[in-house]
Write an enzyme that holds these catalytic residues in place. Structure first.
Site, PDB file in Angstrom:
ATOM      1  N   LYS A   1      47.735  35.853  45.384  1.00 35.79           N
ATOM      2  CA  LYS A   1      48.654  36.979  45.241  1.00 35.79           C
ATOM      3  C   LYS A   1      48.857  37.382  43.790  1.00 35.79           C
ATOM      4  O   LYS A   1      48.868  38.543  43.441  1.00 35.79           O
ATOM      5  CB  LYS A   1      49.984  36.594  45.889  1.00 35.79           C
ATOM      6  CG  LYS A   1      51.025  37.687  45.871  1.00 35.79           C
ATOM      7  CD  LYS A   1      50.681  38.767  46.863  1.00 35.79           C
ATOM      8  CE  LYS A   1      51.622  39.936  46.820  1.00 35.79           C
ATOM      9  NZ  LYS A   1      50.978  41.130  47.403  1.00 35.79           N
TER      10      LYS A   1
ATOM     11  N   ARG B   1      50.022  32.197  46.547  1.00 37.09           N
ATOM     12  CA  ARG B   1      49.511  32.151  45.170  1.00 37.09           C
ATOM     13  C   ARG B   1      48.174  31.421  45.067  1.00 37.09           C
ATOM     14  O   ARG B   1      47.510  31.469  44.030  1.00 37.09           O
ATOM     15  CB  ARG B   1      50.534  31.470  44.262  1.00 37.09           C
ATOM     16  CG  ARG B   1      51.850  32.191  44.180  1.00 37.09           C
ATOM     17  CD  ARG B   1      52.796  31.436  43.279  1.00 37.09           C
ATOM     18  NE  ARG B   1      52.344  31.455  41.914  1.00 37.09           N
ATOM     19  CZ  ARG B   1      52.615  32.386  41.028  1.00 37.09           C
ATOM     20  NH1 ARG B   1      53.384  33.389  41.370  1.00 37.09           N
ATOM     21  NH2 ARG B   1      52.149  32.327  39.814  1.00 37.09           N
TER      22      ARG B   1
ATOM     23  N   HIS C   1      25.623  63.079  45.324  1.00 34.86           N
ATOM     24  CA  HIS C   1      25.005  62.592  44.073  1.00 34.86           C
ATOM     25  C   HIS C   1      24.568  61.130  44.220  1.00 34.86           C
ATOM     26  O   HIS C   1      24.338  60.453  43.239  1.00 34.86           O
ATOM     27  CB  HIS C   1      25.981  62.759  42.915  1.00 34.86           C
ATOM     28  CG  HIS C   1      26.351  64.196  42.707  1.00 34.86           C
ATOM     29  ND1 HIS C   1      25.486  65.110  42.165  1.00 34.86           N
ATOM     30  CD2 HIS C   1      27.477  64.871  43.031  1.00 34.86           C
ATOM     31  CE1 HIS C   1      26.065  66.298  42.130  1.00 34.86           C
ATOM     32  NE2 HIS C   1      27.273  66.181  42.663  1.00 34.86           N
TER      33      HIS C   1
ATOM     34  N   TRP D   1      44.684  27.465  43.396  1.00 33.13           N
ATOM     35  CA  TRP D   1      43.624  28.485  43.416  1.00 33.13           C
ATOM     36  C   TRP D   1      42.651  28.044  42.334  1.00 33.13           C
ATOM     37  O   TRP D   1      42.969  28.112  41.143  1.00 33.13           O
ATOM     38  CB  TRP D   1      44.221  29.858  43.108  1.00 33.13           C
ATOM     39  CG  TRP D   1      43.227  30.962  43.253  1.00 33.13           C
ATOM     40  CD1 TRP D   1      42.879  31.613  44.401  1.00 33.13           C
ATOM     41  CD2 TRP D   1      42.465  31.573  42.208  1.00 33.13           C
ATOM     42  NE1 TRP D   1      41.939  32.574  44.129  1.00 33.13           N
ATOM     43  CE2 TRP D   1      41.667  32.582  42.798  1.00 33.13           C
ATOM     44  CE3 TRP D   1      42.357  31.371  40.830  1.00 33.13           C
ATOM     45  CZ2 TRP D   1      40.790  33.375  42.065  1.00 33.13           C
ATOM     46  CZ3 TRP D   1      41.478  32.156  40.101  1.00 33.13           C
ATOM     47  CH2 TRP D   1      40.708  33.158  40.720  1.00 33.13           C
TER      48      TRP D   1
ATOM     49  N   GLU E   1      41.949  52.832  47.620  1.00 34.09           N
ATOM     50  CA  GLU E   1      42.870  51.798  48.091  1.00 34.09           C
ATOM     51  C   GLU E   1      42.549  51.420  49.540  1.00 34.09           C
ATOM     52  O   GLU E   1      42.582  50.236  49.896  1.00 34.09           O
ATOM     53  CB  GLU E   1      44.319  52.312  47.948  1.00 34.09           C
ATOM     54  CG  GLU E   1      45.394  51.422  48.533  1.00 34.09           C
ATOM     55  CD  GLU E   1      45.499  50.035  47.906  1.00 34.09           C
ATOM     56  OE1 GLU E   1      44.844  49.769  46.882  1.00 34.09           O
ATOM     57  OE2 GLU E   1      46.231  49.208  48.477  1.00 34.09           O
TER      58      GLU E   1
ATOM     59  N   LYS F   1      41.654  47.642  50.668  1.00 32.91           N
ATOM     60  CA  LYS F   1      42.382  46.903  51.713  1.00 32.91           C
ATOM     61  C   LYS F   1      41.399  46.321  52.710  1.00 32.91           C
ATOM     62  O   LYS F   1      41.496  45.167  53.090  1.00 32.91           O
ATOM     63  CB  LYS F   1      43.349  47.815  52.475  1.00 32.91           C
ATOM     64  CG  LYS F   1      44.629  48.212  51.792  1.00 32.91           C
ATOM     65  CD  LYS F   1      45.643  47.109  51.582  1.00 32.91           C
ATOM     66  CE  LYS F   1      45.381  46.369  50.325  1.00 32.91           C
ATOM     67  NZ  LYS F   1      46.037  46.736  49.101  1.00 32.91           N
TER      68      LYS F   1
ATOM     69  N   ASN G   1      49.608  25.356  36.243  1.00 31.34           N
ATOM     70  CA  ASN G   1      49.082  26.674  36.595  1.00 31.34           C
ATOM     71  C   ASN G   1      48.625  27.311  35.285  1.00 31.34           C
ATOM     72  O   ASN G   1      49.376  27.297  34.310  1.00 31.34           O
ATOM     73  CB  ASN G   1      50.207  27.502  37.254  1.00 31.34           C
ATOM     74  CG  ASN G   1      49.814  28.949  37.470  1.00 31.34           C
ATOM     75  OD1 ASN G   1      48.632  29.278  37.543  1.00 31.34           O
ATOM     76  ND2 ASN G   1      50.808  29.814  37.576  1.00 31.34           N
ATOM     77  N   GLY G   2      47.399  27.850  35.277  1.00 29.65           N
ATOM     78  CA  GLY G   2      46.897  28.475  34.049  1.00 29.65           C
ATOM     79  C   GLY G   2      45.497  27.980  33.747  1.00 29.65           C
ATOM     80  O   GLY G   2      44.847  27.357  34.592  1.00 29.65           O
TER      81      GLY G   2
ATOM     82  N   GLU H   1      39.150  43.441  51.239  1.00 36.00           N
ATOM     83  CA  GLU H   1      39.790  42.172  50.864  1.00 36.00           C
ATOM     84  C   GLU H   1      40.253  41.367  52.067  1.00 36.00           C
ATOM     85  O   GLU H   1      40.272  40.147  52.007  1.00 36.00           O
ATOM     86  CB  GLU H   1      40.936  42.375  49.858  1.00 36.00           C
ATOM     87  CG  GLU H   1      42.163  43.041  50.370  1.00 36.00           C
ATOM     88  CD  GLU H   1      43.216  43.231  49.283  1.00 36.00           C
ATOM     89  OE1 GLU H   1      43.446  42.309  48.496  1.00 36.00           O
ATOM     90  OE2 GLU H   1      43.820  44.313  49.248  1.00 36.00           O
TER      91      GLU H   1
ATOM     92  N   CYS I   1      48.048  29.724  41.723  1.00 41.31           N
ATOM     93  CA  CYS I   1      48.581  28.375  41.867  1.00 41.31           C
ATOM     94  C   CYS I   1      50.100  28.452  41.982  1.00 41.31           C
ATOM     95  O   CYS I   1      50.740  29.232  41.286  1.00 41.31           O
ATOM     96  CB  CYS I   1      48.231  27.450  40.706  1.00 41.31           C
ATOM     97  SG  CYS I   1      46.491  27.174  40.501  1.00 41.31           S
TER      98      CYS I   1
HETATM   99  C1  F6R Z   1      45.246  44.105  46.386  1.00 38.84           C
HETATM  100  C2  F6R Z   1      46.155  43.470  45.460  1.00 38.84           C
HETATM  101  C3  F6R Z   1      45.720  43.325  44.049  1.00 38.84           C
HETATM  102  C4  F6R Z   1      46.903  43.531  43.110  1.00 38.84           C
HETATM  103  C5  F6R Z   1      46.496  43.199  41.672  1.00 38.84           C
HETATM  104  C6  F6R Z   1      47.605  43.461  40.690  1.00 38.84           C
HETATM  105  O1  F6R Z   1      45.805  44.198  47.661  1.00 38.84           O
HETATM  106  O2  F6R Z   1      47.220  43.057  45.813  1.00 38.84           O
HETATM  107  O3  F6R Z   1      44.672  44.177  43.740  1.00 38.84           O
HETATM  108  O4  F6R Z   1      47.333  44.859  43.210  1.00 38.84           O
HETATM  109  O5  F6R Z   1      46.120  41.858  41.610  1.00 38.84           O
HETATM  110  O6  F6R Z   1      48.728  42.714  40.988  1.00 38.84           O
HETATM  111  P1  F6R Z   1      50.143  43.092  40.400  1.00 38.84           P
HETATM  112  O7  F6R Z   1      50.532  44.400  40.975  1.00 38.84           O
HETATM  113  O8  F6R Z   1      51.050  41.976  40.821  1.00 38.84           O
HETATM  114  O9  F6R Z   1      49.969  43.166  38.923  1.00 38.84           O
END
Ligand code: F6R
Length: 610
Positions: A605, A27, A506, A74, A483, A487, A98-99, A490, A2
């Site tokens: 984010k 956000r 396995h 969000w 990773e 990517k 937010n929260g 997501e 948010c």
């Molecule tokens: C994936 C991504 C998330 C963040 C995770 C932690 O692309 O961005 O998996 O890495 O939410 O976020 P931070 O690094 O801000 O604590």
């Protein structure tokens, strides 16, 4: 999660609010709204979906006024819809939040019993009713808000607009981030710095329990006991342009291409030509003038940052011989972890606001561990909760899928590895110098990797209709495989999984069928032959193998269906280079599919709820 913005000053509040929400949309983006005091009363406009829906709605009738609040959501409680969108408004009180209010069901029941009528399913509307209930007992809005806040349990960052006090914004926070922006005859409040950058770079972070009253000429803050607090201003070095797309189709692509510059910034001033001396801010104070005073390292992080932590485990253990554990922050909190004052806890977070990472960090501090933050956002909650911070200096990361933050985190962690190895005197001067020389070459090597973008795009096109992808690797590259899979899933919403290649037989090899793309990370290393055998195994079962390895590797050319050849570097630094083609691969697949790359569905984010 948010985005919140508040404005008071001489400008048209709607313009500032919409502009700020655009910069905060990463956000959350399932609904948005604004409320403006127009001199006669409160005007609230809300719309389901992206901010553009709200913009279209107010296009012909723009709320006019010089004070207002805005929100991009969000969803946590209640489906994404206009009626659940913020701001929430009951009588003269309007709130953005937010929260998560944890005792929301109980409070809602009590308020309904008192005759309150709820218009939404959100926990936020509770605030409006609670404040109105308190206003029946006291005429002072500030007191009413403070009393209402005492009744809620959970996390909040809220901004309240009160029609009867049309020259003030009331702001409070506990657990969720809020930053105050100082202007000339105007002031701001926002969830995150990018929203403020076009207007001011002088900011102050509100601390948990603090309460601010914001007018156009002043920003008065009190602590949880009502005592005045003088906030220290922080000057933000980022400018507004840094948070814009700069000609790229998406923020994610721009951020991928920024990586050579980012790494340059990350290492700048920290290593010097021909010297083994590293300059890592805060480390001498945390570690002491010489030596390494800790028995073990425990790394805490989530998502992509956790993957950076997994790479660091290999480095810390293999290059610096420091026993290291890596924890998902959300699990660590409930695991009764074995840490103490001899443990160095390293909390990694791009945003510095991830609720699980913050809570895990607090637990580590309770257990007397020393905490080092690796973080991108100056002054964020994590940095304030830690004993020292190594900043990644990646600049604002707007794309929801983390790219440059990951590469910059790994770069900082590698520098830290060398610092530890040097303090423990287990790496020769020559080896240290070689590794530092290779770090210095990273920006150039990353440029060379980025020149592969068109070739990677072609490979992505060949795979665009696949519905399963496997990423395989060994050792240091295993977290990079995880990773790569993260990517892809997501942003393109396809199934992708990363595996330690030796584990394939396995179980996971059952997933391999004709045409399933298998991305194999194969830099020269002691497990090179082994992973080549794994490639043979998946090929024999019909996989379409994309090998990422060193440029000119003829064996890969022979064995794989497609090869991405990368520049030569020391094995220990390969994760930093090998992460990049996987980012591009995920990006192009998502772009071919036409998904919303920068704001993928269901994500946000900054995950500021647990
Ligand atoms: C994936 C991504 C998330 C963040 C995770 C932690 O692309 O961005 O998996 O890495 O939410 O976020 P931070 O690094 O801000 O604590």
């Amino acid at each position: 999660m948010c985005g919140i913005i508040g404005y008071i000053g001489n400008r048209e509040a709607t313009d500032v609010l919409i502009d700020g929400l655009k910069r905060l949309e990463y956000r959350g983006y399932d609904s948005a709204g604004i409320a403006v005091l127009n001199g006669h009363g409160i005007e609230v406009e809300r719309a389901e979906g992206k901010l553009s829906h709200l913009e279209a709605k107010i296009h012909k009738h723009k709320p006019k006024g010089h004070i207002g609040i805005g929100h991009t959501r969000w969803a946590t409680h209640g489906v994404p819809s206009e009626r659940n969108a913020h701001p929430h408004h009951v009588e003269d009180v309007v709130v953005v939040h937010n929260g998560i209010i944890e005792n929301y069901s109980q409070l809602r029941k009590e308020l309904i019993q008192k005759g309150c009528h709820f218009k939404s399913e959100t926990d936020t509307e509770i605030f409006c009713h609670l404040i109105n209930e308190e206003l029946k007992k006291t005429k002072e809005i500030q007191k009413a808000i403070a009393n209402a806040l005492k009744k809620v349990r959970g996390a909040y960052a809220i901004v309240v607009l009160y029609a009867k006090e049309p020259h003030k914004l009331y702001v409070a926070k506990l657990g969720s981030p809020l930053v105050l922006g100082f202007g000339k005859k105007e002031n701001f409040v926002a969830s995150d710095v990018p929203a403020l950058l076009p207007y001011t770079r002088e900011v102050a972070y509100l601390e948990d329990g603090e309460f601010a009253v914001v007018s156009d000429g002043s920003l008065n803050v009190v602590d949880s006991h009502g005592h005045p607090v003088t906030k220290k201003k922080t000057h933000i070095a980022w400018d507004a342009l840094m948070a814009e797309k700069g000609g790229y189709k998406h923020f994610m692509l721009k951020e991928i291409f920024e990586q050579p510059r980012v790494v340059e910034q990350t290492i700048m001033g920290r290593i010097q030509l021909g010297s083994t001396q590293l300059t890592l801010e805060g480390i001498p104070k945390l570690f002491g003038a010489t030596g390494f005073p800790f028995k073990q390292v425990a790394i805490l992080a989530c998502g992509t940052s956790w993957h950076a932590g997994m790479v660091a485990k290999y480095w810390f253990e293999q290059l610096a011989r420091v026993p290291t554990t890596v924890h998902l922050a959300s699990e660590f909190r409930y695991a009764n972890p074995l840490i103490d004052s001899k443990t160095l806890v390293i909390s990694i977070s791009q945003s510095g606001e991830t609720a699980d990472t913050l809570a895990a960090t607090q637990l580590a501090k309770q257990k007397k561990a020393k905490v080092l933050a690796i973080c991108n956002v100056l002054g964020s909650s994590l940095t304030r909760a830690s004993n020292a911070t190594l900043y990644t200096h990646a600049g604002p990361e707007i794309g929801v899928a983390s790219t440059k933050a990951f590469v910059s985190q790994m770069t900082v962690l590698y520098l830290l590895t060398l610092e530890m190895a040097s303090r423990k005197k287990i790496m020769s001067k020559e080896e240290l110098l070689t590794k530092m020389e290779e770090i210095r070459k990273l920006p150039q090597n990353l440029e060379t990797v980025l020149q592969k973008a068109d070739a990677i795009k072609k490979i992505a096109k060949e795979c665009v209709n696949a519905s399963h992808f496997l990423f395989i690797a060994r050792g240091l590259q295993y977290p990079v495989a995880l990773e790569g899979a993260l990517k892809l899933k997501e942003i393109s919403y396809v199934h992708a999984e990363g595996f330690a290649a030796g584990e394939l037989k396995h179980g996971p090899i059952a997933l391999v069928d004709k045409g399933v793309p298998v991305v194999a990370l194969i830099p020269p290393s002691e497990t090179y032959e082994k992973i080549l055998s794994n490639v043979e195994e998946v090929k024999a079962r019909g996989a379409f193998v994309i090998a990422v390895g060193e440029k000119g590797d003829e064996e890969l050319e022979e064995k794989a269906d497609a090869v991405i050849g990368l520049p030569k570097t020391v094995y220990s630094l390969t994760p930093i280079l090998y992460a990049v083609p996987l980012q591009l691969f995920a990006y192009y697949i998502a772009d071919f599919k036409g998904t919303d790359v920068d704001q993928p569905r269901n994500l946000a984010k900054s995950v500021t709820v647990e």
